[in-house]
Design an enzyme around this catalytic site. Structure first.
Site, PDB file in Angstrom:
ATOM      1  N   CYS A 197      42.714  32.641  49.457  1.00 53.71           N
ATOM      2  CA  CYS A 197      41.433  33.433  48.149  1.00 53.71           C
ATOM      3  C   CYS A 197      40.238  34.573  49.519  1.00 53.71           C
ATOM      4  CB  CYS A 197      39.780  32.478  47.744  1.00 53.71           C
ATOM      5  SG  CYS A 197      38.263  32.702  47.421  1.00 53.71           S
ATOM      6  N   CYS A 225      36.715  33.477  49.962  1.00 50.19           N
ATOM      7  CA  CYS A 225      36.488  32.134  50.699  1.00 50.19           C
ATOM      8  C   CYS A 225      36.707  32.342  52.475  1.00 50.19           C
ATOM      9  CB  CYS A 225      37.811  31.282  50.164  1.00 50.19           C
ATOM     10  SG  CYS A 225      37.185  30.563  48.729  1.00 50.19           S
TER      11      CYS A 225
END
Length: 99
Positions: free
Chosen positions: A24, A27
């Site tokens: 991600c 993230c």
């Protein structure tokens, strides 16, 4: 190995739990932010980072639908939840509000 939430948050005080994924991009951008928050909090609060791909059952139980998701627990109770990218100051302020 699945992480047991009770062992993480069944404690007096404040715990910040982050669900993230290695794939991600949001993230990945939050990783240094979370690291800085962890440093600034020191021993005043516990910070736990969980890879959603390795903790899917726990994420499902907690209703985590996206990453990154941040959950703050105080004295074993969920007191705040947020998701997505956010500035360090916002995340730090959310945790400090429960200290």
């Amino acid at each position: 190995m699945e992480t047991n939430l009770k062992s993480l948050v069944n404690t007096q005080g404040v715990v910040l739990v982050e669900f993230f994924a290695t794939w991600c991009p949001h993230c990945q951008r939050m990783m240094p932010v979370v690291a800085e928050v962890k440093t600034k909090l020191g021993d005043r609060a516990k910070v736990v980072q969980l890879d959603i791909d390795k903790n899917q059952r726990l994420a499902d139980e907690l209703g985590v639908e996206g990453v990154p998701t941040f959950i703050i627990y105080k004295d074993d109770n969920e007191v705040w939840r947020g998701s997505g990218e956010m500035p360090e100051s916002e995340l730090l302020n959310q945790v400090e509000a429960f200290l």
